[in-house]
Design a protein around this motif. Structure first.
Motif, PDB file in Angstrom:
ATOM      1  N   PRO A 246     -73.571 -21.879 -26.728  1.00  0.00           N
ATOM      2  CA  PRO A 246     -74.375 -22.939 -27.007  1.00  0.00           C
ATOM      3  C   PRO A 246     -75.872 -22.383 -27.065  1.00  0.00           C
ATOM      4  O   PRO A 246     -76.228 -21.651 -26.275  1.00  0.00           O
ATOM      5  CB  PRO A 246     -74.118 -23.594 -25.712  1.00  0.00           C
ATOM      6  CG  PRO A 246     -73.612 -22.791 -24.737  1.00  0.00           C
ATOM      7  CD  PRO A 246     -73.137 -21.949 -25.481  1.00  0.00           C
TER       8      PRO A 246
ATOM      9  N   VAL B 219     -73.145 -30.992 -28.660  1.00  0.00           N
ATOM     10  CA  VAL B 219     -72.863 -29.547 -28.419  1.00  0.00           C
ATOM     11  C   VAL B 219     -71.912 -29.699 -27.350  1.00  0.00           C
ATOM     12  O   VAL B 219     -70.647 -29.013 -27.140  1.00  0.00           O
ATOM     13  CB  VAL B 219     -74.149 -28.735 -27.953  1.00  0.00           C
ATOM     14  CG1 VAL B 219     -73.700 -27.539 -27.278  1.00  0.00           C
ATOM     15  CG2 VAL B 219     -74.732 -28.472 -29.123  1.00  0.00           C
TER      16      VAL B 219
ATOM     17  N   TRP C 255     -80.319 -27.839 -30.676  1.00  0.00           N
ATOM     18  CA  TRP C 255     -78.854 -27.463 -29.997  1.00  0.00           C
ATOM     19  C   TRP C 255     -77.833 -27.089 -31.182  1.00  0.00           C
ATOM     20  O   TRP C 255     -77.684 -28.071 -31.958  1.00  0.00           O
ATOM     21  CB  TRP C 255     -78.112 -27.983 -28.798  1.00  0.00           C
ATOM     22  CG  TRP C 255     -79.059 -28.036 -27.616  1.00  0.00           C
ATOM     23  CD1 TRP C 255     -80.069 -28.783 -27.060  1.00  0.00           C
ATOM     24  CD2 TRP C 255     -78.858 -26.928 -26.675  1.00  0.00           C
ATOM     25  NE1 TRP C 255     -80.573 -28.440 -25.792  1.00  0.00           N
ATOM     26  CE2 TRP C 255     -79.556 -27.348 -25.679  1.00  0.00           C
ATOM     27  CE3 TRP C 255     -78.009 -25.769 -26.454  1.00  0.00           C
ATOM     28  CZ2 TRP C 255     -79.900 -26.319 -24.495  1.00  0.00           C
ATOM     29  CZ3 TRP C 255     -77.814 -25.146 -25.377  1.00  0.00           C
ATOM     30  CH2 TRP C 255     -79.154 -25.341 -24.042  1.00  0.00           C
TER      31      TRP C 255
ATOM     32  N   TRP D  68     -63.394 -28.063 -28.998  1.00  0.00           N
ATOM     33  CA  TRP D  68     -63.417 -27.008 -30.060  1.00  0.00           C
ATOM     34  C   TRP D  68     -61.946 -26.317 -30.064  1.00  0.00           C
ATOM     35  O   TRP D  68     -61.508 -25.777 -29.221  1.00  0.00           O
ATOM     36  CB  TRP D  68     -64.319 -25.948 -30.057  1.00  0.00           C
ATOM     37  CG  TRP D  68     -64.089 -24.879 -30.851  1.00  0.00           C
ATOM     38  CD1 TRP D  68     -63.768 -23.595 -30.679  1.00  0.00           C
ATOM     39  CD2 TRP D  68     -64.067 -24.953 -32.474  1.00  0.00           C
ATOM     40  NE1 TRP D  68     -63.339 -22.897 -31.807  1.00  0.00           N
ATOM     41  CE2 TRP D  68     -63.571 -23.648 -32.780  1.00  0.00           C
ATOM     42  CE3 TRP D  68     -64.312 -26.038 -33.293  1.00  0.00           C
ATOM     43  CZ2 TRP D  68     -63.550 -23.282 -34.159  1.00  0.00           C
ATOM     44  CZ3 TRP D  68     -64.231 -25.729 -34.749  1.00  0.00           C
ATOM     45  CH2 TRP D  68     -63.924 -24.576 -35.117  1.00  0.00           C
TER      46      TRP D  68
ATOM     47  N   LEU E 204     -67.888 -18.601 -27.118  1.00  0.00           N
ATOM     48  CA  LEU E 204     -68.654 -19.839 -27.500  1.00  0.00           C
ATOM     49  C   LEU E 204     -69.760 -19.682 -26.865  1.00  0.00           C
ATOM     50  O   LEU E 204     -70.184 -19.463 -25.686  1.00  0.00           O
ATOM     51  CB  LEU E 204     -68.215 -21.035 -26.931  1.00  0.00           C
ATOM     52  CG  LEU E 204     -66.562 -21.300 -27.625  1.00  0.00           C
ATOM     53  CD1 LEU E 204     -65.334 -20.820 -27.076  1.00  0.00           C
ATOM     54  CD2 LEU E 204     -66.484 -22.945 -27.531  1.00  0.00           C
TER      55      LEU E 204
ATOM     56  N   LEU F  68     -68.055 -28.157 -27.363  1.00  0.00           N
ATOM     57  CA  LEU F  68     -67.594 -27.203 -26.482  1.00  0.00           C
ATOM     58  C   LEU F  68     -66.342 -27.717 -25.804  1.00  0.00           C
ATOM     59  O   LEU F  68     -65.306 -26.935 -25.415  1.00  0.00           O
ATOM     60  CB  LEU F  68     -68.561 -26.861 -25.152  1.00  0.00           C
ATOM     61  CG  LEU F  68     -69.969 -26.032 -25.993  1.00  0.00           C
ATOM     62  CD1 LEU F  68     -70.724 -25.843 -24.684  1.00  0.00           C
ATOM     63  CD2 LEU F  68     -69.594 -24.542 -26.463  1.00  0.00           C
TER      64      LEU F  68
ATOM     65  N   VAL G 269     -73.763 -24.678 -31.954  1.00  0.00           N
ATOM     66  CA  VAL G 269     -72.854 -23.708 -31.250  1.00  0.00           C
ATOM     67  C   VAL G 269     -72.627 -22.593 -32.384  1.00  0.00           C
ATOM     68  O   VAL G 269     -72.335 -22.961 -33.553  1.00  0.00           O
ATOM     69  CB  VAL G 269     -71.582 -24.490 -30.918  1.00  0.00           C
ATOM     70  CG1 VAL G 269     -70.680 -23.640 -30.353  1.00  0.00           C
ATOM     71  CG2 VAL G 269     -71.954 -25.716 -29.904  1.00  0.00           C
TER      72      VAL G 269
END
Length: 224
Positions: free
Chosen positions: A78, A163, A85, A170, A76, A167, A87
């Motif tokens: 970011p 974001v 922002w 997800w 992942l 994270l 991902v």
């Protein structure tokens, strides 16, 4: 603006530092917008050899040393690009490059430019520093359906809260649209703030006491 905010804190007897995790420090102003600095390595349009070896190489090598990339389901990233922002996720074993964006959609020019830059740069870094053939040319590009910014609830810097939540939650088996929406972002921001400020890893106890001072916080909000 930063000086004005700091002056208000000083008038109220509040230090500008609110978080100190083993000398990783965050000020009140930074916490207010949950801003993080980021070196968007995979968004560099032009890489020179010094950058490749000294900066990107260090990040890939250290990360791979802590968490073996080849045994990970997802990588992942970011990323901040043009003050926004999003991902980027590499689903190594499922064969997907996944983009998650709280504002731009797949057919928007912003994401078209992002896609054409991020993927080649990631593959280049992987080949250079991981060196394991992974057939990335066979990967499918996917834009995940996720909650989007709603102008009715919009406030500046909301994209970074999205974001952080992306994270946190997800998983390809999770429908993020069912988990939260734009209207939840103000509460999520407060939750993250409380978690960070009152974490046992935060050694700035004076800041914790100041945040508990409800009267001072109301005055700060009124002045700002």
């Amino acid at each position: 603006m930063a000086k004005e905010v700091d002056d208000i804190y000083n008038e109220l007897g509040i230090s500008t530092e609110v978080i100190n995790y083993d000398n990783v420090r965050v000020s009140y102003q930074q916490l207010a917008i949950l801003r993080r600095s980021n070196k968007d390595y995979v968004m560099k349009h032009e890489w020179n050899q010094t950058f490749l070896n000294d900066t990107c190489g260090k990040c890939f090598t250290l990360a791979n040393g802590c968490f073996k990339f080849t045994s990970s389901d997802y990588l992942l990233f970011p990323i901040i690009h043009e003050d926004h922002w999003f991902v980027f996720i590499v689903a190594l074993h499922d064969g997907y490059f996944i983009f998650i964006d709280s504002f731009f959609r797949e057919d928007d020019m912003y994401q078209q430019n992002v896609k054409s830059t991020v993927i080649p740069n990631f593959v280049r870094a992987w080949d250079e520093f991981i060196g394991i053939d992974w057939n990335f040319h066979e990967f499918v590009i996917h834009y995940a359906p996720v909650p989007k910014l709603d102008l009715k609830f919009f406030s500046k810097y909301d994209d970074r809260i999205f974001v952080m939540k992306f994270l946190e939650l997800w998983d390809q088996r999770v429908n993020l649209i069912q988990k939260f929406s734009s209207s939840h972002i103000p509460d999520i921001r407060v939750q993250y703030m409380n978690i960070m400020v009152f974490s046992p890893h935060n050694c700035n106890n004076d800041a914790k006491d100041k945040v508990r001072n409800h009267t001072a916080m109301l005055e700060l909000k009124r002045r700002f």
